[in-house]
Design a protein around this motif. Structure first.
Motif, PDB file in Angstrom:
ATOM      1  N   PHE A  46       0.824  -1.209   0.000  1.00  0.00           N
ATOM      2  CA  PHE A  46       0.000   0.000   0.000  1.00  0.00           C
ATOM      3  C   PHE A  46       0.860   1.262   0.000  1.00  0.00           C
ATOM      4  O   PHE A  46       0.639   2.172  -0.799  1.00  0.00           O
ATOM      5  CB  PHE A  46      -0.942  -0.005   1.214  1.00  0.00           C
ATOM      6  N   VAL A  47       1.833   1.324   0.879  1.00  0.00           N
ATOM      7  CA  VAL A  47       2.675   2.517   0.986  1.00  0.00           C
ATOM      8  C   VAL A  47       3.454   2.749  -0.306  1.00  0.00           C
ATOM      9  O   VAL A  47       3.527   3.873  -0.805  1.00  0.00           O
ATOM     10  CB  VAL A  47       3.620   2.414   2.205  1.00  0.00           C
ATOM     11  N   VAL A  48       4.010   1.697  -0.854  1.00  0.00           N
ATOM     12  CA  VAL A  48       4.761   1.841  -2.110  1.00  0.00           C
ATOM     13  C   VAL A  48       3.828   2.265  -3.237  1.00  0.00           C
ATOM     14  O   VAL A  48       4.141   3.182  -4.003  1.00  0.00           O
ATOM     15  CB  VAL A  48       5.516   0.536  -2.466  1.00  0.00           C
ATOM     16  N   SER A  49       2.663   1.650  -3.331  1.00  0.00           N
ATOM     17  CA  SER A  49       1.707   1.993  -4.391  1.00  0.00           C
ATOM     18  C   SER A  49       1.257   3.448  -4.297  1.00  0.00           C
ATOM     19  O   SER A  49       1.213   4.154  -5.313  1.00  0.00           O
ATOM     20  CB  SER A  49       0.488   1.080  -4.334  1.00  0.00           C
ATOM     21  N   GLU A  50       0.909   3.878  -3.107  1.00  0.00           N
ATOM     22  CA  GLU A  50       0.477   5.267  -2.927  1.00  0.00           C
ATOM     23  C   GLU A  50       1.603   6.245  -3.245  1.00  0.00           C
ATOM     24  O   GLU A  50       1.371   7.295  -3.841  1.00  0.00           O
ATOM     25  CB  GLU A  50      -0.035   5.489  -1.502  1.00  0.00           C
ATOM     26  N   THR A  51       2.810   5.906  -2.868  1.00  0.00           N
ATOM     27  CA  THR A  51       3.957   6.763  -3.162  1.00  0.00           C
ATOM     28  C   THR A  51       4.174   6.859  -4.667  1.00  0.00           C
ATOM     29  O   THR A  51       4.408   7.952  -5.201  1.00  0.00           O
ATOM     30  CB  THR A  51       5.219   6.230  -2.455  1.00  0.00           C
ATOM     31  N   LEU A  52       4.084   5.744  -5.357  1.00  0.00           N
ATOM     32  CA  LEU A  52       4.263   5.749  -6.807  1.00  0.00           C
ATOM     33  C   LEU A  52       3.159   6.531  -7.521  1.00  0.00           C
ATOM     34  O   LEU A  52       3.373   7.060  -8.608  1.00  0.00           O
ATOM     35  CB  LEU A  52       4.339   4.322  -7.349  1.00  0.00           C
ATOM     36  N   LYS A  53       2.002   6.612  -6.903  1.00  0.00           N
ATOM     37  CA  LYS A  53       0.892   7.381  -7.475  1.00  0.00           C
ATOM     38  C   LYS A  53       1.008   8.868  -7.139  1.00  0.00           C
ATOM     39  O   LYS A  53       0.145   9.656  -7.510  1.00  0.00           O
ATOM     40  CB  LYS A  53      -0.447   6.839  -6.957  1.00  0.00           C
ATOM     41  N   GLY A  54       2.073   9.233  -6.413  1.00  0.00           N
ATOM     42  CA  GLY A  54       2.284  10.627  -6.061  1.00  0.00           C
ATOM     43  C   GLY A  54       1.474  11.102  -4.873  1.00  0.00           C
ATOM     44  O   GLY A  54       1.269  12.288  -4.690  1.00  0.00           O
ATOM     45  N   ARG A  55       1.024  10.162  -4.056  1.00  0.00           N
ATOM     46  CA  ARG A  55       0.174  10.513  -2.923  1.00  0.00           C
ATOM     47  C   ARG A  55       0.854  10.271  -1.575  1.00  0.00           C
ATOM     48  O   ARG A  55       0.184  10.075  -0.570  1.00  0.00           O
ATOM     49  CB  ARG A  55      -1.132   9.724  -3.001  1.00  0.00           C
ATOM     50  N   SER A  56       2.173  10.323  -1.544  1.00  0.00           N
ATOM     51  CA  SER A  56       2.866  10.048  -0.284  1.00  0.00           C
ATOM     52  C   SER A  56       2.551  11.090   0.781  1.00  0.00           C
ATOM     53  O   SER A  56       2.519  10.778   1.967  1.00  0.00           O
ATOM     54  CB  SER A  56       4.375   9.958  -0.498  1.00  0.00           C
TER      55      SER A  56
END
Length: 64
Positions: A46-56
C-alpha cells in the motif's frame, strides 16, 4: 534481477520505472528474509503503491 534493471543500475542518472519498483517490492516481500504477516505485507504494498501514485503526502496515521 532482470537485464533491464541491470542496465538501468549501470546508469546512475536513470530512475527505475514504477513497474520495476513494484516487481522488486514483490520480490522483497516474498523473500525468506522478509518475515512479515499478511498485514505487514499489505502495508508495504500500500505505501509503495500510494507513493508511486504521487500521494505520499496523503499517507497519514488515520489513513493507514
Amino acid at each position: 534481477m532482470s537485464q533491464k534493471l541491470r542496465t538501468k543500475a549501470s546508469d546512475p542518472h536513470s530512475a527505475p520505472t514504477h513497474k520495476e519498483i513494484k516487481a522488486e517490492v514483490e520480490k522483497i516481500s516474498a523473500s525468506a528474509e522478509f518475515h512479515a504477516s499478511k498485514q505487514q505485507h499489505d502495508f508495504l504494498i500500500f505505501v509503495v503503491s500510494e507513493t508511486l501514485k504521487g500521494r505520499s503526502a496523503d499517507l497519514k496515521g488515520y489513513l493507514v
